[in-house]
Every structure is written in C-alpha cells, then in structure tokens.
Motif scaffolding. Structure first.
Motif, PDB file in Angstrom:
ATOM      1  N   GLN A   9       0.970  -1.078   0.033  1.00  2.44           N
ATOM      2  CA  GLN A   9       0.037   0.145  -0.049  1.00  2.44           C
ATOM      3  C   GLN A   9       0.962   1.286   0.023  1.00  2.44           C
ATOM      4  O   GLN A   9       2.006   1.258   0.383  1.00  2.44           O
ATOM      5  N   GLN A  10       0.388   2.215  -0.462  1.00  2.00           N
ATOM      6  CA  GLN A  10       1.096   3.511  -0.617  1.00  2.00           C
ATOM      7  C   GLN A  10       1.599   4.061   0.906  1.00  2.00           C
ATOM      8  O   GLN A  10       2.832   4.446   0.944  1.00  2.00           O
ATOM      9  N   SER A  11       0.804   3.942   1.832  1.00  4.74           N
ATOM     10  CA  SER A  11       1.151   4.107   3.060  1.00  4.74           C
ATOM     11  C   SER A  11       2.561   3.411   3.719  1.00  4.74           C
ATOM     12  O   SER A  11       3.456   4.098   4.244  1.00  4.74           O
TER      13      SER A  11
END
Length: 319
Positions: free
Chosen positions: A45-47
């Motif tokens: 995920q981008q996070s």
C-alpha cells in the motif's frame, strides 16, 4: 576545494535511491534499497511505501554524501509518476521532502521531474544516447508499459507524449503474476530471469499487438493455465520472456514506422531483462532501427536519471 556535485533522489513504488554525479557527469556514488514485501504478497500500500522510503532515505543520503568534500550544485528529484497534469502518487512525497529541505539549506538548484523522465534521463546518460531531436522510448516496468515519443525542447528538457502501450496489464504485472504463482519472491523479475536460464525451450504463449497497443492479460491468463496443467517452471519463465520480447518488438517496429524515427530507448525494470533486450534488438535491426539500452542496473528504478538531469541542465546554464 569542495567538489561540486549533482544529487538525484527517487522514491518509486519499490525502490528508494540516491545518486550523485560529478562535474564531468560521471557517477560518484549511489545507494538504493528495495522496499520490503512479505512473501506471497504482490505489492505494498502507498502508506507502507511512504513509511519505508522515509526510513531508508537518511541512511542512503549519508552513504552517498557523508565524509565527502562535496558542495551541492543542483538536486534532481522525482516528484510524480508521469509528466502529466494531476499525476500523483504519495510515495514520491518522501523524496520531495528531503530534496526540498536540502535545497533550502544549501541553496542548490532544485529540478523536479517525473519518475518516467528519470528513467529516460538514466537511459540517455548510461547508454550515451540517443542524442537526437526525436526518438521513441518504451518504459516497461511493474506500473508502466508506455510507448512514448520523446522530443527535445529549447530548454534542454524533453516533451514526452504517449503514443501507445498496454491496454490492460503492465509488463511487470505479467511477470509478477506468473512469478508469484511459481513461488518466487515479489518483485519477481530477477528470479524469473534466472529461472528461465535453465529452460531448453519456452512454453508457447500468445502475442497480442494491434499497431501501437498491446494486451498482456491474455498471455498472463494463458501462462497461469499452462502452469495449472503442469508446465515446467523454467520453460514457462522463458515463455514469458519470449512473449514480452516479441510483443515489444512488434510494437516498437510499428511505432518507428508510424513516427519515422530510427532510434528507440528501452528502459524500466522489465527492460533490463537480457533475453528481452536481445530479442528486441535483433528484430529492430532488421528494420534498420537502433535500440539503445542503459546498463542493467540503471534501467531499473534508480536515481541516476535525476542526478544526470540536474547536471545536464545546470552545466549548460553555467557554461
């Protein structure tokens, strides 16, 4: 006397990287860290990417700069995925924050480009060309399979216009879907390339090319079905490489004819595959089209293009 250097920073989906070139454009140092993905997973995920980039960057910057008598002349950084309006991805915020901070502290010129332009600049710098007004570039990676017309502008930068590419899966997604199914660690490109070396013959897979557009979902589905039917792992890996090489060759052949260019630059993680490069080169040579390829380590995600752009633009301005 301190040596003037040009720093590059790139925080892509799966690699944190820092590079520095000197006043003559040669590489002084680089450091990179592939982001950690748990076994069996096909991405982050981008996070998670932002967190890992933020953790990696200080160490990589220290590795390239600490203990050296350097003065930052300019900094190049990837700030977004593609050179398009509203192109955005949180992963690039990590690199931007460090680059802006360093520029503010040192007074170095800040040059912001897209990740795709970073790949182009790395290719031009490593392959030493093509230094022509117009050429085609195929950017083949996990997040991109774009065919781009590159045209040099008066300010020294290039305008990139997408003229073709994949209509569904990207090349790297094709590789990773098959690679993960084969039990390889994501991202699977290097392991799949090594596995393919053990094959005597490739498993035959379909090729789908319509002028400058390609489809890779069909070949991916066919590969997974062959695996379920008992296809040998190495032969299937080789089949993926051959299929991608033929797909790229046909698309580039059509593109060179349509835009009347004689030079093609191949970049991206998938573009670093030796068999794919050889296949494309041999096919294009028959049409008198020259294929330019950077050194393998500068074809995949790295910051050398950002550093090279900062050097190229600011050396031009300064004399």
């Amino acid at each position: 006397m301190s040596q003037q250097i040009y720093l590059g920073i790139d925080t892509s989906c799966y690699t944190t990287s820092v590079a520095a070139v000197g006043e003559d454009g040669s590489l002084l140092g680089e450091a990179r860290q592939i982001l950690s993905v748990k076994p069996g997973r096909c991405g982050l995920q981008q996070s998670e990417m932002v967190f890992q980039h933020t953790r990696n960057l200080p160490r990589l910057v220290e590795e390239v700069l600490v203990g050296k008598d350097y003065q930052l002349a300019a900094i190049g950084v990837s700030g977004f995925p593609r050179p398009l309006e509203n192109s955005y991805m949180p992963a690039f915020l990590a690199g931007m924050s460090v680059a802006r901070s360093l520029a503010a502290i040192t007074g170095a010129k800040l040059e912001v480009i897209s990740h795709q332009e970073n790949h182009m600049e790395a290719g031009l710098w490593s392959a030493q060309g093509p230094w022509v007004e117009r050429f085609l570039m195929l950017h083949a990676s996990g997040g991109t399979t774009d065919l781009l017309l590159c045209e040099r502008q008066e300010n020294g930068r290039y305008q990139l216009t997408q003229v073709g590419g994949s209509m569904d899966l990207h090349a790297g997604q094709f590789v990773d879907r098959v690679g993960v199914a084969l039990g390889l660690q994501f991202p699977t490109g290097p392991a799949l390339e090594k596995l393919a070396e053990a094959a005597a013959e490739p498993v035959e897979l379909p090729v789908s090319v319509r002028k400058l557009d390609v489809s890779l979902s069909g070949p991916a589905t066919a590969a997974l079905r062959k695996l379920e039917a008992g296809a040998e792992s190495a032969a299937l890996a080789l089949g993926v490489e051959v299929t991608l090489g033929e797909t790229f060759a046909r698309m580039l052949r059509n593109g060179a004819a349509a835009y009347k260019v004689h030079d093609v630059l191949l970049v991206g993680g998938v573009g670093s595959n030796k068999l794919i490069r050889q296949h494309v080169q041999e096919k294009l040579a028959k049409r008198h089209v020259r294929l330019w390829v950077p050194e393998g380590r500068f074809s995949c995600d790295n910051a050398s293009g950002c550093a090279a752009l900062a050097w190229r633009l600011n050396k031009k301005k300064n004399g």
